[in-house]
Write an enzyme that holds these catalytic residues in place. Structure first.
Site, PDB file in Angstrom:
ATOM      1  N   ILE A  34      -5.790  -2.137 -11.006  1.00 49.92           N
ATOM      2  CA  ILE A  34      -5.989  -1.729  -9.878  1.00 49.92           C
ATOM      3  C   ILE A  34      -4.622  -2.127  -8.907  1.00 49.92           C
ATOM      4  CG2 ILE A  34      -7.004  -1.490  -7.745  1.00 49.92           C
ATOM      5  CD1 ILE A  34      -9.438  -1.043  -9.355  1.00 49.92           C
ATOM      6  N   SER A  37      -1.393  -0.686 -10.019  1.00 53.58           N
ATOM      7  CA  SER A  37      -1.536   0.643  -9.616  1.00 53.58           C
ATOM      8  C   SER A  37      -1.041   0.826  -8.402  1.00 53.58           C
ATOM      9  CB  SER A  37      -2.732   1.593  -9.834  1.00 53.58           C
ATOM     10  OG  SER A  37      -3.710   1.058  -9.102  1.00 53.58           O
ATOM     11  N   GLU A  38      -1.536  -0.182  -7.309  1.00 50.66           N
ATOM     12  CA  GLU A  38      -1.289  -0.158  -5.954  1.00 50.66           C
ATOM     13  C   GLU A  38       0.171  -0.632  -5.879  1.00 50.66           C
ATOM     14  OE1 GLU A  38      -2.707   0.738  -3.188  1.00 50.66           O
ATOM     15  OE2 GLU A  38      -4.528   1.659  -4.380  1.00 50.66           O
ATOM     16  N   VAL A  39       0.829  -1.506  -6.546  1.00 52.81           N
ATOM     17  CA  VAL A  39       2.146  -2.022  -6.487  1.00 52.81           C
ATOM     18  C   VAL A  39       3.262  -0.809  -6.932  1.00 52.81           C
ATOM     19  CG1 VAL A  39       3.766  -3.644  -7.386  1.00 52.81           C
ATOM     20  CG2 VAL A  39       1.560  -4.579  -6.736  1.00 52.81           C
TER      21      VAL A  39
END
Length: 271
Positions: A34, A37-39
């Site tokens: 996760i 994905s956020e980065v």
């Protein structure tokens, strides 16, 4: 601010029918995946991220695998996403996680390299279902679309939106993970329908054109150095910019730790 019941009604209805439930990072609770994905999603559209995310996770399925990779290999896997400092920060975060495990407290997540307030709270919500309050561009769109009339005093800071978002999360009775996924999907939908309200935010910044930008030049330099080491003269010959422009961005890449100088030759940093 007065509670608007219509927000949650439309939010839940849209998410049930049209939510992006098949996004690969929506299928995992692994905080490392996760975080990746956020980065990747910082300043990059979902459609561009999806294929890169899958390929990156295949190469580096765990923080431990990423932690031992040289920066050159990580940057090579990052090509096409831009903002290459994110890759270096992610590598640094993986090295911290590999040593001590993934932090559970949001304050500790925020100490990871390259992780700010938003990213730490997004990871806490999506990986651990913690009821944190945070804002990003699609969430702002939802709030301004339904509560825009309440903000008549000029541009609004995120600090003013956070209590409202916390209240909506509580009243929704949704898991934080689902609530924020729904807010992001609904906001993205509103934008596609022509709703453009983020200029109401004090955090709004119009993105500069990529063509001819320093970002484009930095990417070109890194692509060349991923192929082979090179002098400034060689880089200036291969990249259609002035020697002064190339020299400036090379110096910046060196100062950021992405590139290392070895005499008159430059290479991807091995740190």
């Amino acid at each position: 601010m007065r509670y608007n019941k219509k927000v949650l009604q439309e939010l839940k209805s849209f998410y049930k029918k049209h939510g992006r439930h098949d996004l690969p990072w929506r299928k995992t609770y692994d905080p490392y995946k996760i975080l990746v994905s956020e980065v990747m999603l910082q300043q990059t559209q979902v459609e561009r991220v999806v294929p890169h995310y899958g390929a990156f996770i295949k190469k580096f399925p765990t923080a431990s695998r990423l932690a031992v990779a040289p920066l050159s290999r990580v940057l090579a896997a990052w090509q096409g996403l831009g903002y290459n400092r994110r890759a270096k920060h992610l590598l640094g975060a993986a090295r911290v996680i590999a040593k001590g495990g993934f932090p559970k407290k949001v304050e500790d997540i925020e100490t990871l390299p390259g992780v700010g307030r938003y990213t730490a709270r997004a990871v806490a919500a999506f990986a651990f279902n913690k009821p944190e309050s945070f804002v990003e561009t699609n969430i702002r769109t939802v709030i301004f679309h339904h509560y825009g009339g309440a903000f008549i005093h000029g541009p609004v800071g995120d600090a003013e939106l956070l209590p409202l978002i916390a209240d909506l999360l509580k009243k929704s009775r949704m898991k934080p993970r689902d609530f924020y996924a729904a807010m992001m999907d609904y906001g993205a939908h509103l934008k596609k329908q022509g709703v453009r309200l983020n200029a109401k935010s004090t955090h709004y910044r119009k993105q500069n054109k990529f063509e001819g930008s320093a970002r484009q030049l930095r990417g070109a330099i890194l692509r060349e150095l991923l192929k082979h080491q090179a002098t400034l003269a060689v880089l200036s010959h291969k990249i259609p910019r002035s020697k002064e422009q190339v020299a400036l961005e090379v110096a910046r890449l060196v100062s950021e730790g992405l590139v290392a100088a070895k005499g008159k030759t430059f290479a991807i940093s091995d740190k």
